[in-house]
Write a protein that holds these residues in place. Structure first.
Motif, short mmCIF file in Angstrom:
data_model
loop_
_atom_site.label_atom_id
_atom_site.label_comp_id
_atom_site.label_asym_id
_atom_site.label_seq_id
_atom_site.Cartn_x
_atom_site.Cartn_y
_atom_site.Cartn_z
N ASP A 19 0.83 -1.19 0.00
CA ASP A 19 0.00 0.00 0.00
C ASP A 19 0.87 1.25 0.00
O ASP A 19 0.60 2.22 -0.73
CB ASP A 19 -0.92 -0.03 1.23
N LEU A 20 1.93 1.23 0.79
CA LEU A 20 2.84 2.37 0.84
C LEU A 20 3.53 2.58 -0.50
O LEU A 20 3.58 3.69 -1.03
CB LEU A 20 3.88 2.14 1.94
N LEU A 21 4.03 1.50 -1.09
CA LEU A 21 4.69 1.59 -2.40
C LEU A 21 3.72 2.07 -3.47
O LEU A 21 4.05 2.92 -4.30
CB LEU A 21 5.26 0.23 -2.79
N ALA A 22 2.50 1.53 -3.45
CA ALA A 22 1.51 1.89 -4.47
C ALA A 22 1.07 3.34 -4.32
O ALA A 22 0.80 4.02 -5.31
CB ALA A 22 0.31 0.96 -4.38
N GLY A 23 0.99 3.81 -3.09
CA GLY A 23 0.64 5.22 -2.88
C GLY A 23 1.65 6.14 -3.52
O GLY A 23 1.30 7.13 -4.18
N LEU A 24 2.94 5.81 -3.38
CA LEU A 24 3.98 6.62 -4.00
C LEU A 24 3.96 6.48 -5.52
O LEU A 24 4.18 7.46 -6.25
CB LEU A 24 5.33 6.19 -3.44
N LEU A 25 3.66 5.29 -6.01
CA LEU A 25 3.53 5.08 -7.45
C LEU A 25 2.40 5.94 -8.02
O LEU A 25 2.54 6.57 -9.07
CB LEU A 25 3.26 3.60 -7.73
N LEU A 26 1.28 5.98 -7.30
CA LEU A 26 0.14 6.77 -7.76
C LEU A 26 0.48 8.26 -7.86
O LEU A 26 -0.02 8.96 -8.74
CB LEU A 26 -1.06 6.57 -6.83
N ASP A 27 1.36 8.74 -6.97
CA ASP A 27 1.78 10.14 -7.07
C ASP A 27 2.41 10.42 -8.43
O ASP A 27 2.12 11.44 -9.07
CB ASP A 27 2.79 10.46 -5.96
N GLY A 28 3.29 9.52 -8.89
CA GLY A 28 3.94 9.71 -10.19
C GLY A 28 2.97 9.59 -11.34
O GLY A 28 3.03 10.37 -12.30
N LEU A 29 2.06 8.63 -11.26
CA LEU A 29 1.10 8.44 -12.35
C LEU A 29 0.14 9.62 -12.45
O LEU A 29 -0.20 10.06 -13.55
CB LEU A 29 0.31 7.14 -12.12
N THR A 31 0.74 12.68 -11.59
CA THR A 31 1.46 13.84 -12.13
C THR A 31 1.52 13.76 -13.65
O THR A 31 1.34 14.77 -14.35
CB THR A 31 2.89 13.89 -11.55
N ARG A 32 1.74 12.56 -14.19
CA ARG A 32 1.81 12.37 -15.64
C ARG A 32 0.43 12.41 -16.28
O ARG A 32 0.25 12.97 -17.36
CB ARG A 32 2.49 11.02 -15.93
N TRP A 33 -0.57 11.81 -15.61
CA TRP A 33 -1.93 11.76 -16.13
C TRP A 33 -2.89 12.28 -15.05
O TRP A 33 -3.49 11.49 -14.31
CB TRP A 33 -2.30 10.32 -16.51
N PRO A 34 -3.04 13.60 -14.95
CA PRO A 34 -3.79 14.20 -13.85
C PRO A 34 -5.25 13.72 -13.74
O PRO A 34 -5.80 13.71 -12.63
CB PRO A 34 -3.74 15.70 -14.15
N GLU A 35 -5.84 13.34 -14.86
CA GLU A 35 -7.26 12.96 -14.81
C GLU A 35 -7.45 11.45 -14.69
O GLU A 35 -8.57 10.96 -14.80
CB GLU A 35 -7.97 13.48 -16.07
N MET A 36 -6.40 10.71 -14.44
CA MET A 36 -6.52 9.26 -14.35
C MET A 36 -7.34 8.85 -13.13
O MET A 36 -7.37 9.52 -12.11
CB MET A 36 -5.15 8.60 -14.27
N GLY A 37 -8.01 7.72 -13.26
CA GLY A 37 -8.67 7.10 -12.13
C GLY A 37 -7.95 5.81 -11.80
O GLY A 37 -7.25 5.24 -12.64
N ALA A 38 -8.07 5.34 -10.57
CA ALA A 38 -7.39 4.12 -10.16
C ALA A 38 -8.33 3.29 -9.30
O ALA A 38 -8.94 3.79 -8.36
CB ALA A 38 -6.12 4.46 -9.38
N VAL A 39 -8.44 1.99 -9.64
CA VAL A 39 -9.37 1.09 -8.96
C VAL A 39 -8.68 -0.25 -8.68
O VAL A 39 -7.61 -0.54 -9.23
CB VAL A 39 -10.63 0.84 -9.83
N GLN A 47 -5.87 5.02 -0.94
CA GLN A 47 -7.16 5.68 -0.89
C GLN A 47 -7.03 7.18 -0.65
O GLN A 47 -7.84 7.97 -1.13
CB GLN A 47 -8.03 5.01 0.17
N LYS A 48 -5.98 7.59 0.06
CA LYS A 48 -5.74 9.03 0.26
C LYS A 48 -5.46 9.73 -1.06
O LYS A 48 -5.65 10.94 -1.18
CB LYS A 48 -4.55 9.24 1.20
N ARG A 49 -5.01 8.97 -2.06
CA ARG A 49 -4.74 9.52 -3.39
C ARG A 49 -5.93 9.35 -4.33
O ARG A 49 -5.79 9.48 -5.54
CB ARG A 49 -3.52 8.86 -4.01
N GLY A 50 -7.11 9.05 -3.80
CA GLY A 50 -8.31 8.93 -4.61
C GLY A 50 -8.56 7.54 -5.17
O GLY A 50 -9.43 7.36 -6.02
N PHE A 51 -7.80 6.54 -4.70
CA PHE A 51 -7.96 5.18 -5.19
C PHE A 51 -9.27 4.58 -4.69
O PHE A 51 -9.65 4.75 -3.53
CB PHE A 51 -6.78 4.33 -4.69
N GLU A 52 -9.95 3.85 -5.57
CA GLU A 52 -11.21 3.19 -5.22
C GLU A 52 -10.94 1.71 -4.98
O GLU A 52 -10.66 0.96 -5.91
CB GLU A 52 -12.23 3.36 -6.35
#
Length: 382
Positions: A19-29, A31-39, A47-52
């Motif tokens: 979860d910690l690693l994925a949260g940091l990964l989501l930060d990079g994604l 930044t590159r794709w601001p309108e991306m969704g993640a599920v 989840q703090k990064r908007g993950f469903e």
């Protein structure tokens, strides 16, 4: 709808470290794709990064052959339902974050149906279970590697990979602020502090917590001035409190909700379960004693597939026993206590270890979010 699908990524992280690693990964994604969704499946950092998250992450946090067998039907059912939903609703890319026993089969099935796939954290085929190479080759378009020697190893097997550094190396400061961490926890700035980290799964608590608490009792008998802290996930706090009460150490161990990084920054030494947390302790430049205990049948099966003499990441990356490892029968309370107290009595050894961990930290420090996004973009365009 097709464009909407391409802007959505699916991820599965099966435990707290993932979860910690994925949260940091989501930060990079993001930044590159601001309108991306993640599920998919993830924990609080994601989840703090908007993950469903479609299922609680704790459902997958099981380790050991016997333990997995007990929960196999439920875990396999979650994987079937997740696969069906992703194929039905679509996603531009699936990224499995560690948890190879769950993710590799899922990735292979999704890739077979045309979905692009990546895996973040190379399975430790260099340490044990080398047969996973075949499964990895079939499962993924690209592997995001957190250790520098891994891409060359995978290239020999025909698997595309990139070294992205270890995300934690950029999150954890090169010189942690021990005084500030102690102030945040209400600890005396001069008191010797031992951090107890018996694991982030119920199965680990079951096999390790009693030994850790008995070791803490022995340490306090030898050195009454010691303070003990234990970061516990909120979902496991009740279990930890019960085990502490049964051990007679409830009033002597300070429980912290999560905040394992604060605990590692604050401590002088840590008694810690083998896993990603040992690398975190190394990045915090803390001496440690690594312990592990699991179902004897699971250990017997795992040991046959072990390729290296070490189980702890700091030792694997050092190529030697830089810190003690006490596994299975060797992890007695007295042995754990004596090895932990030895660090407190050896400032010169602690200093030498800290210098080694500083060099390791520098080697793992990269612009991980950007490198991950670069690799993912190549997969999407490939």
């Amino acid at each position: 709808m097709a464009q909407e699908t391409q802007r959505r990524f699916a991820l599965v992280a099966g435990e707290a470290s993932g979860d910690l690693l994925a949260g940091l990964l989501l930060d990079g994604l993001k930044t590159r794709w601001p309108e991306m969704g993640a599920v998919g499946i993830g924990g609080p950092q994601m989840q703090k990064r908007g993950f469903e998250s479609w299922w609680p992450q704790e459902k997958l946090a099981v380790r050991g052959y016997v333990e997995v067998l007990r929960h196999y039907a439920e875990i396999a059912g979650i994987r079937r339902q997740l696969k069906a939903r992703l194929l039905r609703e679509g996603a531009g890319l699936f990224i499995g974050v560690d948890a190879p026993d769950f993710n590799l089969d899922l990735e292979a099935a999704l890739r077979k149906r045309g979905m692009k796939t990546a895996h973040f954290v190379c399975p430790s085929i260099w340490a044990w279970r080398p047969e996973r190479v075949e499964k990895l080759r079939a499962a993924v378009d690209h592997v995001l590697c957190i250790f520098p020697f891994e891409p060359a190893l995978l290239a020999k097997q025909g698997i595309a990979a990139s070294y992205v550094g270890h995300p934690l190396a950029n999150v954890i400061p090169m010189a942690p602020d021990r005084i500030a961490a102690r102030a945040a926890l209400g600890l005396d700035a001069e008191a010797p502090v031992v951090a107890l980290l018996p694991g982030s799964r119920r199965s680990e608590l079951r096999y390790l917590a009693d030994r850790f608490f008995a070791a803490a009792a022995l340490m306090q008998q030898a050195r009454p001035e010691l303070r003990f802290i234990l970061p516990a996930l909120p979902s496991l706090r009740g279990d930890v409190e019960q085990l502490l009460a049964a051990s007679g150490m409830k009033d002597r161990v300070q429980l912290i909700d999560g905040r394992s990084h604060v605990a590692l920054a604050a401590c002088d030494v840590t008694l810690i379960a083998s896993g990603t947390a040992t690398l975190e302790a190394a990045l915090f430049k803390r001496p440690m004693v690594i312990a592990y205990n699991m179902n004897p049948m699971s250990w017997a099966l795992m040991r046959r597939k072990q390729l290296q003499p070490w189980v702890g990441l700091p030792n694997i990356l050092s190529g030697e026993f830089a810190v003690p490892e006490l596994i299975q029968e060797a992890a007695t309370p007295r042995a754990l206590a004596e090895a932990t107290l030895a660090w407190l009595a050896s400032p010169d050894k602690v200093h030498a270890l800290q210098q080694r961990f500083c060099a390791l930290h520098a080697e793992l420090q990269r612009d991980t979010p950007t490198l991950c996004a670069d690799a993912i973009q190549k997969v999407l365009e490939g």
